[in-house]
Motif scaffolding. Structure first.
Motif, PDB file in Angstrom:
ATOM      1  N   GLN A  77       0.832  -1.213   0.000  1.00  0.00           N
ATOM      2  CA  GLN A  77       0.000   0.000   0.000  1.00  0.00           C
ATOM      3  C   GLN A  77       0.862   1.256   0.000  1.00  0.00           C
ATOM      4  OE1 GLN A  77      -2.494  -0.875   3.329  1.00  0.00           O
ATOM      5  NE2 GLN A  77      -4.076  -1.756   2.028  1.00  0.00           N
ATOM      6  N   LEU A  78       1.972   1.201   0.744  1.00  0.00           N
ATOM      7  CA  LEU A  78       2.884   2.356   0.749  1.00  0.00           C
ATOM      8  C   LEU A  78       3.450   2.590  -0.642  1.00  0.00           C
ATOM      9  CD1 LEU A  78       3.921   4.239   2.935  1.00  0.00           C
ATOM     10  CD2 LEU A  78       5.952   2.848   3.090  1.00  0.00           C
ATOM     11  N   PHE A  79       3.835   1.486  -1.298  1.00  0.00           N
ATOM     12  CA  PHE A  79       4.367   1.598  -2.658  1.00  0.00           C
ATOM     13  C   PHE A  79       3.313   2.179  -3.599  1.00  0.00           C
ATOM     14  CE2 PHE A  79       5.069  -0.454  -6.848  1.00  0.00           C
ATOM     15  CZ  PHE A  79       6.194   0.253  -7.184  1.00  0.00           C
ATOM     16  N   ALA A  80       2.054   1.766  -3.410  1.00  0.00           N
ATOM     17  CA  ALA A  80       0.982   2.278  -4.269  1.00  0.00           C
ATOM     18  C   ALA A  80       0.825   3.781  -4.084  1.00  0.00           C
ATOM     19  CB  ALA A  80      -0.321   1.567  -3.965  1.00  0.00           C
ATOM     20  N   LEU A  81       0.899   4.237  -2.827  1.00  0.00           N
ATOM     21  CA  LEU A  81       0.786   5.683  -2.579  1.00  0.00           C
ATOM     22  C   LEU A  81       1.965   6.426  -3.208  1.00  0.00           C
ATOM     23  CD1 LEU A  81      -0.449   5.764   1.101  1.00  0.00           C
ATOM     24  CD2 LEU A  81      -1.764   6.065  -0.970  1.00  0.00           C
ATOM     25  N   TYR A  82       3.167   5.810  -3.138  1.00  0.00           N
ATOM     26  CA  TYR A  82       4.338   6.411  -3.777  1.00  0.00           C
ATOM     27  C   TYR A  82       4.136   6.512  -5.278  1.00  0.00           C
ATOM     28  CZ  TYR A  82       8.917   6.290  -5.978  1.00  0.00           C
ATOM     29  OH  TYR A  82       9.972   6.515  -6.797  1.00  0.00           O
ATOM     30  N   VAL A  83       3.555   5.446  -5.865  1.00  0.00           N
ATOM     31  CA  VAL A  83       3.353   5.447  -7.317  1.00  0.00           C
ATOM     32  C   VAL A  83       2.391   6.565  -7.714  1.00  0.00           C
ATOM     33  CG1 VAL A  83       2.325   4.132  -9.203  1.00  0.00           C
ATOM     34  CG2 VAL A  83       3.935   3.042  -7.692  1.00  0.00           C
ATOM     35  N   ILE A  84       1.341   6.763  -6.904  1.00  0.00           N
ATOM     36  CA  ILE A  84       0.384   7.835  -7.232  1.00  0.00           C
ATOM     37  C   ILE A  84       1.066   9.195  -7.103  1.00  0.00           C
ATOM     38  CG2 ILE A  84      -1.740   8.986  -6.516  1.00  0.00           C
ATOM     39  CD1 ILE A  84      -2.830   6.330  -5.679  1.00  0.00           C
ATOM     40  N   ALA A  85       1.807   9.401  -5.994  1.00  0.00           N
ATOM     41  CA  ALA A  85       2.339  10.735  -5.715  1.00  0.00           C
ATOM     42  C   ALA A  85       3.560  11.052  -6.548  1.00  0.00           C
ATOM     43  CB  ALA A  85       2.680  10.846  -4.236  1.00  0.00           C
ATOM     44  N   HIS A  86       4.297  10.019  -6.980  1.00  0.00           N
ATOM     45  CA  HIS A  86       5.545  10.260  -7.701  1.00  0.00           C
ATOM     46  C   HIS A  86       5.369  10.077  -9.201  1.00  0.00           C
ATOM     47  CE1 HIS A  86      10.003  10.086  -8.243  1.00  0.00           C
ATOM     48  NE2 HIS A  86       9.927  10.929  -7.247  1.00  0.00           N
ATOM     49  N   GLY A  87       4.128  10.035  -9.663  1.00  0.00           N
ATOM     50  CA  GLY A  87       3.884   9.844 -11.092  1.00  0.00           C
ATOM     51  C   GLY A  87       4.391  10.970 -11.952  1.00  0.00           C
ATOM     52  N   HIS A  88       4.709  12.139 -11.349  1.00  0.00           N
ATOM     53  CA  HIS A  88       5.215  13.258 -12.128  1.00  0.00           C
ATOM     54  C   HIS A  88       6.638  13.015 -12.594  1.00  0.00           C
ATOM     55  CE1 HIS A  88       1.828  14.952 -10.172  1.00  0.00           C
ATOM     56  NE2 HIS A  88       2.007  16.149 -10.646  1.00  0.00           N
ATOM     57  N   SER A 102       1.088  21.584 -12.228  1.00  0.00           N
ATOM     58  CA  SER A 102       1.685  20.368 -11.676  1.00  0.00           C
ATOM     59  C   SER A 102       0.879  19.844 -10.486  1.00  0.00           C
ATOM     60  CB  SER A 102       3.118  20.683 -11.256  1.00  0.00           C
ATOM     61  OG  SER A 102       3.711  19.584 -10.662  1.00  0.00           O
ATOM     62  N   LEU A 103       0.450  20.775  -9.615  1.00  0.00           N
ATOM     63  CA  LEU A 103      -0.332  20.360  -8.444  1.00  0.00           C
ATOM     64  C   LEU A 103      -1.722  19.871  -8.848  1.00  0.00           C
ATOM     65  CD1 LEU A 103       0.490  23.019  -5.758  1.00  0.00           C
ATOM     66  CD2 LEU A 103       0.716  20.580  -5.508  1.00  0.00           C
ATOM     67  N   GLY A 104      -2.314  20.542  -9.841  1.00  0.00           N
ATOM     68  CA  GLY A 104      -3.636  20.115 -10.310  1.00  0.00           C
ATOM     69  C   GLY A 104      -3.595  18.688 -10.840  1.00  0.00           C
ATOM     70  N   ILE A 105      -2.496  18.346 -11.540  1.00  0.00           N
ATOM     71  CA  ILE A 105      -2.340  16.968 -12.020  1.00  0.00           C
ATOM     72  C   ILE A 105      -2.332  16.014 -10.836  1.00  0.00           C
ATOM     73  CG2 ILE A 105      -0.705  15.391 -13.108  1.00  0.00           C
ATOM     74  CD1 ILE A 105       0.069  17.659 -14.971  1.00  0.00           C
ATOM     75  N   PHE A 106      -1.638  16.412  -9.757  1.00  0.00           N
ATOM     76  CA  PHE A 106      -1.604  15.535  -8.579  1.00  0.00           C
ATOM     77  C   PHE A 106      -3.006  15.325  -8.010  1.00  0.00           C
ATOM     78  CE2 PHE A 106      -1.395  15.298  -3.919  1.00  0.00           C
ATOM     79  CZ  PHE A 106      -0.878  14.023  -3.827  1.00  0.00           C
ATOM     80  N   PHE A 107      -3.808  16.399  -7.933  1.00  0.00           N
ATOM     81  CA  PHE A 107      -5.150  16.261  -7.359  1.00  0.00           C
ATOM     82  C   PHE A 107      -6.009  15.291  -8.170  1.00  0.00           C
ATOM     83  CE2 PHE A 107      -4.552  20.782  -5.671  1.00  0.00           C
ATOM     84  CZ  PHE A 107      -4.019  20.294  -4.493  1.00  0.00           C
ATOM     85  N   SER A 143       8.414   9.775 -12.354  1.00  0.00           N
ATOM     86  CA  SER A 143       8.786   8.410 -12.710  1.00  0.00           C
ATOM     87  C   SER A 143       7.555   7.753 -13.308  1.00  0.00           C
ATOM     88  CB  SER A 143       9.243   7.657 -11.464  1.00  0.00           C
ATOM     89  OG  SER A 143       8.183   7.563 -10.557  1.00  0.00           O
ATOM     90  N   PRO A 144       7.710   6.598 -13.963  1.00  0.00           N
ATOM     91  CA  PRO A 144       6.505   5.934 -14.458  1.00  0.00           C
ATOM     92  C   PRO A 144       5.530   5.667 -13.322  1.00  0.00           C
ATOM     93  CG  PRO A 144       8.450   4.559 -14.740  1.00  0.00           C
ATOM     94  CD  PRO A 144       8.919   5.879 -14.345  1.00  0.00           C
ATOM     95  N   GLY A 145       4.276   5.888 -13.601  1.00  0.00           N
ATOM     96  CA  GLY A 145       3.282   5.691 -12.553  1.00  0.00           C
ATOM     97  C   GLY A 145       2.217   6.737 -12.667  1.00  0.00           C
ATOM     98  N   GLY A 146       1.327   6.766 -11.694  1.00  0.00           N
ATOM     99  CA  GLY A 146       0.231   7.716 -11.716  1.00  0.00           C
ATOM    100  C   GLY A 146      -0.999   7.094 -11.095  1.00  0.00           C
ATOM    101  N   GLY A 147      -2.121   7.753 -11.287  1.00  0.00           N
ATOM    102  CA  GLY A 147      -3.343   7.341 -10.607  1.00  0.00           C
ATOM    103  C   GLY A 147      -3.810   5.956 -10.989  1.00  0.00           C
ATOM    104  N   PHE A 148      -3.751   5.625 -12.275  1.00  0.00           N
ATOM    105  CA  PHE A 148      -4.281   4.324 -12.691  1.00  0.00           C
ATOM    106  C   PHE A 148      -3.462   3.184 -12.093  1.00  0.00           C
ATOM    107  CE2 PHE A 148      -6.092   6.842 -16.235  1.00  0.00           C
ATOM    108  CZ  PHE A 148      -7.396   6.451 -16.086  1.00  0.00           C
TER     109      PHE A 148
END
Lengths: 276, 81, 133
Positions: free
Chosen positions: A148-159, A241-246, A161-166
């Motif tokens: 779960q921690l890794f998943a949160l990292y993937v969401i937050a660090h999608g800017h 950049s922040l809007g993308i995170f939201f 590194s590869p990753g993001g909300g999906f």
């Protein structure tokens, strides 16, 4: 039927193969697809949004309207699964199976007990799938927080590194599914109830659309995050950049809840009492 | 892109696709489909599409295999072809 | 014969994609079992996604994440489009993959629903039951 299918397949395949003669060479840097539109995004993304991962920037900013409806499609699929499968009546046959925790003895009752036995003494187990594997259960228990921690990292660090909300949302959903697989569906249901999955998947789409509507209210276009800059007290580039995170958070929430909802309904045939 | 790796993975992908459709047990088909998805993810990583490869690794090889196994477990493993 | 060898070397990837696509199409038409049909549908889907992603590939290009200095908005002054793989097909296909798993969930829900009523997943047996009733 098979002969007809083979004829269709050979015909269509032959047509497609003959069409490849006119295609650009594979991985040609000067192919038309790479020459016209994409250089603009590659060269300007960093300047306009300060997001190094071009895929994330295009997904959630330039193409945000489309991604919003992709999220809505995922949510709709979850709702469709729920409406198709969910049923309230209990499983036929009133038998209940319990494991005595201290001795490991399996007790089967041929009627529903008037009073549930204390879960500290007798643990209810699935009646068609009853192995008790201490190693699998405890290894998964140790792993799930890190997943779960890794998943949160993937969401937050999608800017960066590869990753993001999906991706993060799917991994987060997979951690709950892993709990349901290694323990049982009832344990996972205690952690994440049915109403919670429904609410969270709707909430994800709402967050996405809400960020867009907020930009509209602040005088920009729908999903134009640069308009959020007075609210966030940053310059317009950082606001994008922040809007993308939201919106990524919204996507992650919707995808996670939908994956869990679909799994629960599939694994228990819509009864949500016992799974795989 | 290294064409040897590319060719080997492409061959394995086709083998996995044919295997998933040919095997006479639906649980086996589900697992072979998971292998197919994972090889597809390697193919995309070789092409440099890291985001797509990541999505396929978590979605195709992870969650959809679980969905297939859940559905087959709740219906039947029997198949005639 | 001589002129076909460069064609083979530059296009063989496309031909493998078409083979995969046709395997999926064949399964969707000819297979009798509903779960096998869904597997075929997914193979068809991934083959199309593979074709789209391959459009963006470039020899000598790196992954579409821009190399930059520390902090936001610094560095990366000179970005050459030729050095990066075309990211647009990736974006289009990323969402398609997630939508494909959602449609897979709905398809499997329908399969479970059909199995609940007819107790079988074979298409011909279901059609026979429908004809009898």
């Amino acid at each position: 039927m098979k002969a007809l299918a083979l004829a269709i397949v050979v015909l269509v395949g032959g047509l497609l193969v003959s069409a490849t003669v006119d295609f650009p060479d594979w991985a040609d840097p000067n192919s038309p697809a790479s020459r016209h539109v994409s250089p603009r995004y590659i060269e300007k993304t960093m300047e306009e949004t300060s997001v190094p991962n071009i895929v994330t920037a295009v997904l959630a900013d330039y193409r945000g309207y489309d991604t919003m409806f992709e999220t809505a499609v995922v949510f709709t699929a979850g709702v469709a699964c729920f409406l198709l499968l969910r049923r309230r009546e209990p499983r036929p046959g009133p038998s209940r199976v319990y494991r005595h925790r201290a001795t490991g003895v399996i007790v089967e009752m041929n009627r529903v007990p008037d009073k549930e036995p204390s879960p500290d003494v007798f643990k209810r187990i699935d009646d068609d799938w009853t192995p008790h594997d201490l190693i699998v259960m405890n290894v998964c228990r140790l792993l799930i927080p890190f997943i779960q921690l890794f998943a949160l990292y993937v969401i937050a660090h999608g800017h960066h590194s590869p990753g993001g909300g999906f991706q993060g949302g799917v991994i987060l959903g997979a951690s709950v599914i892993l709990m349901a697989l290694s323990w049982d569906l009832r344990t996972a249901m205690l952690r994440m109830k049915e109403t919670a999955t429904g609410l969270m998947s709707a909430m994800g789409v709402f967050i996405y659309a809400g960020v867009g509507a907020l930009a509209l209210a602040l005088g920009g276009n729908f999903l134009d995050y640069a308009a959020l800059s007075p609210l966030l007290r940053v310059d317009p580039v950082a606001a994008r950049s922040l809007g993308i995170f939201f919106v990524e958070v919204g996507v992650g929430l919707a995808v996670m809840a939908t994956m869990v909802l679909i799994y629960k309904n599939l694994a228990s045939e819509g009864r949500l009492d016992q799974g795989l | 892109m290294i064409w040897q790796i590319d060719l080997a993975v492409l061959l394995l992908v086709v083998i996995c696709a044919v295997g998933a459709l040919a095997v006479k047990d639906l649980m086996g088909a589900a697992i072979l489909f998971g292998a197919y998805s994972f090889l597809m993810c390697i193919l995309w990583a070789v092409m440099g599409a890291v985001d797509v490869a990541f999505t396929e690794a978590s979605v195709g090889a992870g969650v959809s295999t679980v969905f297939f196994v859940a559905a087959v477990f709740r219906t039947s493993r029997r198949t005639k072809d | 014969m001589e002129e076909y060898i460069p064609l083979l070397l530059t296009k063989y990837n496309y031909w493998v994609y078409i083979t995969l696509m046709m395997i999926g199409l064949w399964a969707m038409i000819a297979k009798n079992n509903l779960v096998k049909k869904i597997v075929g549908m997914n193979i068809f889907q991934t083959a199309i996604i593979l074709f789209y992603v391959s459009i963006g590939a470039k020899y000598g290009g790196t992954i579409p994440i821009i190399q930059h200095g520390p902090g936001h908005g610094h560095g990366a002054a000179q970005i050459k489009a030729l050095a990066y793989i075309n990211p647009l097909p990736h974006v289009l296909m990323l969402t398609a993959i997630v939508v494909s798993v959602a449609t897979l969930g709905v398809a499997l829900a329908l399969v479970i629903k059909i199995h609940r009523r007819h107790r079988t997943l074979e298409e011909d047996e279901i059609l026979e039951q429908l004809r009898e009733s």
